[in-house]
Write a protein that holds these residues in place. Structure first.
Motif, PDB file in Angstrom:
ATOM      1  N   UNK A  49      -5.697   3.046  10.069  1.00 56.52           N
ATOM      2  CA  UNK A  49      -4.293   3.510   9.260  1.00 56.52           C
ATOM      3  C   UNK A  49      -4.481   2.888   7.782  1.00 56.52           C
ATOM      4  N   UNK A  50      -5.474   2.642   7.152  1.00 57.84           N
ATOM      5  CA  UNK A  50      -5.638   2.435   5.853  1.00 57.84           C
ATOM      6  C   UNK A  50      -5.600   3.608   4.989  1.00 57.84           C
ATOM      7  N   UNK A  51      -4.914   3.542   3.890  1.00 57.65           N
ATOM      8  CA  UNK A  51      -4.914   4.579   2.965  1.00 57.65           C
ATOM      9  C   UNK A  51      -5.971   4.479   2.006  1.00 57.65           C
ATOM     10  N   UNK A  52      -6.082   3.519   1.472  1.00 52.73           N
ATOM     11  CA  UNK A  52      -7.005   2.939   0.145  1.00 52.73           C
ATOM     12  C   UNK A  52      -7.727   1.822   0.558  1.00 52.73           C
ATOM     13  N   UNK A  80     -10.923   8.031   8.817  1.00 53.14           N
ATOM     14  CA  UNK A  80     -10.487   8.840   7.670  1.00 53.14           C
ATOM     15  C   UNK A  80      -9.653   8.248   6.525  1.00 53.14           C
ATOM     16  N   UNK A  81     -10.193   7.059   6.058  1.00 51.15           N
ATOM     17  CA  UNK A  81      -9.446   6.542   4.887  1.00 51.15           C
ATOM     18  C   UNK A  81      -9.264   7.514   3.807  1.00 51.15           C
ATOM     19  N   UNK A  82      -8.040   7.633   3.105  1.00 53.62           N
ATOM     20  CA  UNK A  82      -7.959   8.469   1.989  1.00 53.62           C
ATOM     21  C   UNK A  82      -8.613   8.115   0.711  1.00 53.62           C
ATOM     22  N   UNK A 117     -12.745  10.602  -0.721  1.00 53.78           N
ATOM     23  CA  UNK A 117     -12.400  10.610  -2.153  1.00 53.78           C
ATOM     24  C   UNK A 117     -12.574   9.151  -2.539  1.00 53.78           C
ATOM     25  N   UNK A 118     -13.101   8.903  -3.644  1.00 58.19           N
ATOM     26  CA  UNK A 118     -13.700   7.680  -4.030  1.00 58.19           C
ATOM     27  C   UNK A 118     -13.582   7.443  -5.614  1.00 58.19           C
ATOM     28  N   UNK A 163      -9.195  -3.969 -13.688  1.00 57.49           N
ATOM     29  CA  UNK A 163      -9.585  -2.192 -13.800  1.00 57.49           C
ATOM     30  C   UNK A 163      -9.624  -1.472 -12.149  1.00 57.49           C
ATOM     31  N   UNK A 164     -10.447  -2.476 -11.295  1.00 55.74           N
ATOM     32  CA  UNK A 164     -10.348  -2.289  -9.934  1.00 55.74           C
ATOM     33  C   UNK A 164      -9.111  -1.855  -9.220  1.00 55.74           C
ATOM     34  N   UNK A 165      -8.308  -2.745  -9.744  1.00 54.02           N
ATOM     35  CA  UNK A 165      -6.878  -2.726  -9.066  1.00 54.02           C
ATOM     36  C   UNK A 165      -6.010  -1.281  -9.235  1.00 54.02           C
ATOM     37  N   UNK A 166      -6.516  -1.112 -10.645  1.00 56.38           N
ATOM     38  CA  UNK A 166      -5.656   0.327 -11.208  1.00 56.38           C
ATOM     39  C   UNK A 166      -6.272   1.260 -10.670  1.00 56.38           C
ATOM     40  N   UNK A 167      -7.723   1.406 -10.645  1.00 55.25           N
ATOM     41  CA  UNK A 167      -8.177   2.579  -9.651  1.00 55.25           C
ATOM     42  C   UNK A 167      -7.738   2.611  -8.234  1.00 55.25           C
ATOM     43  N   UNK A 168      -7.417   1.376  -7.725  1.00 58.82           N
ATOM     44  CA  UNK A 168      -7.114   1.583  -6.314  1.00 58.82           C
ATOM     45  C   UNK A 168      -5.603   2.216  -5.987  1.00 58.82           C
TER      46      UNK A 168
END
Length: 267
Positions: A49-52, A80-82, A117-118, A163-168
């Motif tokens: 159920x995780x999206x990201x 199927x993590x998005x 997608x990554x 920066x990583x949080x912004x990408x997330x």
């Protein structure tokens, strides 16, 4: 990282940890999912159920780290993590002498090949990590490392986290973003900055790689970490960390801190 995401009202955060944490160890409203990177069934359960997923690298010997990352990618695909926002490194290259740079590139390739997608935050070397060598040099006056004239754009850990949080929280970019400090310097320049901030003599002395290995082994450092650090400095000598990019400012809306800024905080 968890606190940065928890501060947002538009996301629900689940912290995945190797062991159950007490509620007070996490920000209010953050759930905890227990899963070790070495436990594929637990990973699948945690990612249901995780999206990201914000993927922070495992640690230890490189073969184990890569196995852990393979397990994570397999779980991501199965559930199927998005979107996967993954921490990587500036020197993410299978041809690098640095063991973790090779693992980071192979991990990126695994994610890209998976079709999930990554986005990748390729961080430069952390100031807080490098400060360990500077602290030793503060007491001796000499920064003795096998880096030759290699240059490094040291970056603050918090800037990488932002920066990583912004990408997330953004859409998948499908590419890497180089998260570096605002300036690049050789180790003589890094030592000089430390000396100015601390008002203590610190001078860089370039030593042969075998001398570094002998001196460091004599301190009792675990052989794996001796190898890892030695391979790191081999990559520094090849100028693989001499990059300055503005990706951090573009992602976070703020300039990354300098070495002087960070050292001054704990002078």
């Amino acid at each position: 990282m968890v606190q940065l995401l928890a501060d947002r009202a538009d996301v629900d955060v689940v912290a995945m940890t190797r062991r159950k944490l007490p509620a007070e160890a996490l920000p209010p409203g953050v759930e905890c999912a227990v899963a070790d990177y070495a436990d594929p069934p637990a990973l699948r359960a945690a990612l249901k159920g995780v999206d990201t997923l914000v993927l922070v690298s495992s640690d230890g010997p490189d073969a184990r780290v890569l196995l852990h990352h393979r397990n994570v990618v397999a779980a991501v695909v199965a559930e199927r993590v998005g979107h996967v926002a993954a921490l990587s490194s500036v020197d993410a290259d299978s041809a690098s002498p640095f063991c973790y740079a090779v693992v980071n590139r192979l991990t990126e390739d695994l994610l890209l090949a998976s079709g999930v997608p990554c986005s990748f935050a390729r961080a430069s070397l952390y100031i807080e990590f490098f400060r360990g060598w500077l602290t030793q040099a503060r007491s001796t006056g000499l920064l003795r490392l096998p880096a030759a004239d290699g240059r490094v754009s040291l970056v603050a850990r918090d800037d990488v986290a932002r920066a990583l949080a912004a990408l997330a929280v953004g859409g998948p970019t499908g590419r890497h973003h180089d998260i570096t400090g605002p300036e690049s310097a050789d180790l003589a320049g890094i030592a000089s900055t430390a000396a100015e901030v601390w008002r203590t003599p610190v001078a860089y002395v370039d030593i042969p790689a075998d001398t570094y290995c002998a001196e460091t082994a004599a301190t009792g450092l675990d052989p794996w970490w001796l190898y890892a650090f030695s391979s790191l400095f081999a990559s520094v000598r090849e100028q693989r960390w001499d990059q300055v990019r503005d990706d951090c400012a573009q992602l976070t809306g703020r300039l990354p801190r300098t070495l002087r800024d960070v050292l001054s905080e704990r002078a």
